[in-house]
Scaffold this motif. Structure first.
Motif, short mmCIF file in Angstrom:
data_model
loop_
_atom_site.label_atom_id
_atom_site.label_comp_id
_atom_site.label_asym_id
_atom_site.label_seq_id
_atom_site.Cartn_x
_atom_site.Cartn_y
_atom_site.Cartn_z
N VAL A 84 -49.05 -22.95 18.12
CA VAL A 84 -49.19 -21.98 17.05
C VAL A 84 -48.83 -20.47 17.38
N ILE A 85 -47.94 -19.96 16.55
CA ILE A 85 -47.30 -19.02 17.15
C ILE A 85 -47.47 -17.72 16.02
N GLY A 86 -47.93 -16.61 16.43
CA GLY A 86 -48.01 -15.48 15.64
C GLY A 86 -48.84 -14.21 16.24
N ILE A 87 -49.09 -13.22 15.35
CA ILE A 87 -49.60 -12.09 15.87
C ILE A 87 -51.19 -12.38 15.39
N ILE A 88 -51.99 -12.12 16.42
CA ILE A 88 -53.47 -12.05 16.08
C ILE A 88 -53.86 -11.17 15.05
N GLN A 89 -54.30 -12.02 14.09
CA GLN A 89 -54.63 -11.15 12.66
C GLN A 89 -56.17 -10.57 12.74
N GLY A 90 -56.98 -11.28 13.40
CA GLY A 90 -58.43 -10.84 13.58
C GLY A 90 -59.20 -11.65 14.54
N HIS A 91 -60.50 -11.45 14.67
CA HIS A 91 -61.41 -12.27 15.69
C HIS A 91 -62.65 -12.16 15.18
N ASP A 92 -63.52 -13.20 15.46
CA ASP A 92 -64.88 -13.19 15.54
C ASP A 92 -65.63 -13.72 16.49
N LYS A 99 -48.94 -27.87 28.66
CA LYS A 99 -49.17 -26.77 29.48
C LYS A 99 -50.51 -26.76 30.17
N ARG A 100 -50.38 -25.95 31.25
CA ARG A 100 -51.49 -25.71 32.13
C ARG A 100 -52.70 -25.32 31.27
N GLN A 101 -53.60 -25.82 31.85
CA GLN A 101 -55.11 -25.55 31.49
C GLN A 101 -55.48 -24.20 31.98
N MET A 102 -55.47 -23.23 31.19
CA MET A 102 -55.93 -21.85 31.53
C MET A 102 -57.47 -21.91 31.53
N SER A 103 -57.98 -20.78 32.54
CA SER A 103 -59.47 -20.55 32.61
C SER A 103 -59.69 -19.59 31.55
N TRP A 104 -60.88 -19.26 31.28
CA TRP A 104 -61.39 -18.57 30.42
C TRP A 104 -61.04 -17.20 30.57
N PRO A 105 -61.16 -16.37 31.60
CA PRO A 105 -60.78 -15.11 32.01
C PRO A 105 -59.34 -14.91 31.74
N GLU A 106 -58.45 -15.98 32.03
CA GLU A 106 -57.06 -15.80 32.03
C GLU A 106 -56.76 -15.61 30.40
N ILE A 107 -57.29 -16.50 29.58
CA ILE A 107 -57.15 -16.56 28.32
C ILE A 107 -57.54 -15.24 27.52
N ASP A 108 -58.88 -14.92 27.92
CA ASP A 108 -59.40 -13.61 27.49
C ASP A 108 -58.21 -12.48 27.77
N GLU A 109 -57.72 -12.46 28.91
CA GLU A 109 -56.80 -11.30 29.35
C GLU A 109 -55.56 -11.30 28.52
N VAL A 110 -55.13 -12.30 28.18
CA VAL A 110 -53.72 -12.57 27.61
C VAL A 110 -54.26 -12.12 26.00
N LEU A 111 -55.12 -12.73 25.42
CA LEU A 111 -55.51 -12.41 24.09
C LEU A 111 -55.88 -10.92 23.79
N THR A 112 -56.68 -10.31 24.89
CA THR A 112 -56.98 -8.82 24.83
C THR A 112 -55.60 -8.05 24.68
N GLN A 113 -54.86 -8.19 25.63
CA GLN A 113 -53.44 -7.78 25.83
C GLN A 113 -52.54 -7.82 24.37
N ALA A 114 -52.57 -9.06 23.95
CA ALA A 114 -51.63 -9.34 22.64
C ALA A 114 -52.43 -8.62 21.33
N PHE A 115 -53.75 -8.68 21.26
CA PHE A 115 -54.29 -7.96 20.22
C PHE A 115 -54.41 -6.51 20.18
N GLN A 116 -54.41 -5.76 21.76
CA GLN A 116 -54.35 -4.36 21.38
C GLN A 116 -52.72 -3.89 21.25
N GLY A 117 -51.86 -4.84 21.64
CA GLY A 117 -50.47 -4.16 21.53
C GLY A 117 -49.87 -4.83 20.26
N LYS A 118 -50.61 -5.78 19.68
CA LYS A 118 -49.93 -6.11 18.22
C LYS A 118 -48.89 -7.18 18.65
N LEU A 119 -49.00 -7.91 19.88
CA LEU A 119 -47.91 -8.85 20.16
C LEU A 119 -48.28 -10.33 19.62
#
Length: 113
Positions: free
Chosen positions: A83-91, A44-64
């Motif tokens: 790796v497929i699943g809901i983001i359970q947490g982060h550090d 798959k296409r290598q995403m930039s860090w801002p793109e990754i951060d945006e998707v992760l934030t959206q998924a974490f907030q919406g429990k997607l």
């Protein structure tokens, strides 16, 4: 009669595991054929860090649920399954998805499922 019996045991050559190979072979061949038909995951296409951060934030907030392709190759040079699943947490080092920790620097591509 004992002479025949002695001759039999002196000349008999046990094939050991060779005689059982037929029972194993058909199942083993079917498994190998099934595995060889399986296509490796696409690169798959290598995403930039801002793109990754945006998707992760959206998924974490919406429990997607997310699908994450890690930046790692197997011994044949193929990417591993997502790796497929809901983001359970982060550090500060990474996120927890599907009972495993994925470092931010390991993420190649992420998408919401």
């Amino acid at each position: 009669m004992s002479k025949e019996r002695d001759y039999y045991f002196e000349e008999y050559q046990d094939r050991k595991m060779k005689k059982w190979a037929g029972f194993y072979l058909s199942e083993h061949t079917a498994m190998i054929a099934k595995e060889s038909q399986k296509q490796p995951p696409e690169k798959k296409r290598q995403m930039s860090w801002p793109e990754i951060d945006e998707v992760l934030t959206q998924a974490f907030q919406g429990k997607l649920s997310v699908a994450i392709q890690k930046e790692e190759l197997d011994y044949e040079g193929n990417y591993s399954e997502d790796v497929i699943g809901i983001i359970q947490g982060h550090d500060e080092l990474g996120i927890y998805v599907a009972d495993q920790k994925i470092g931010y620097d390991e993420i190649r591509h992420v998408e919401i499922k």
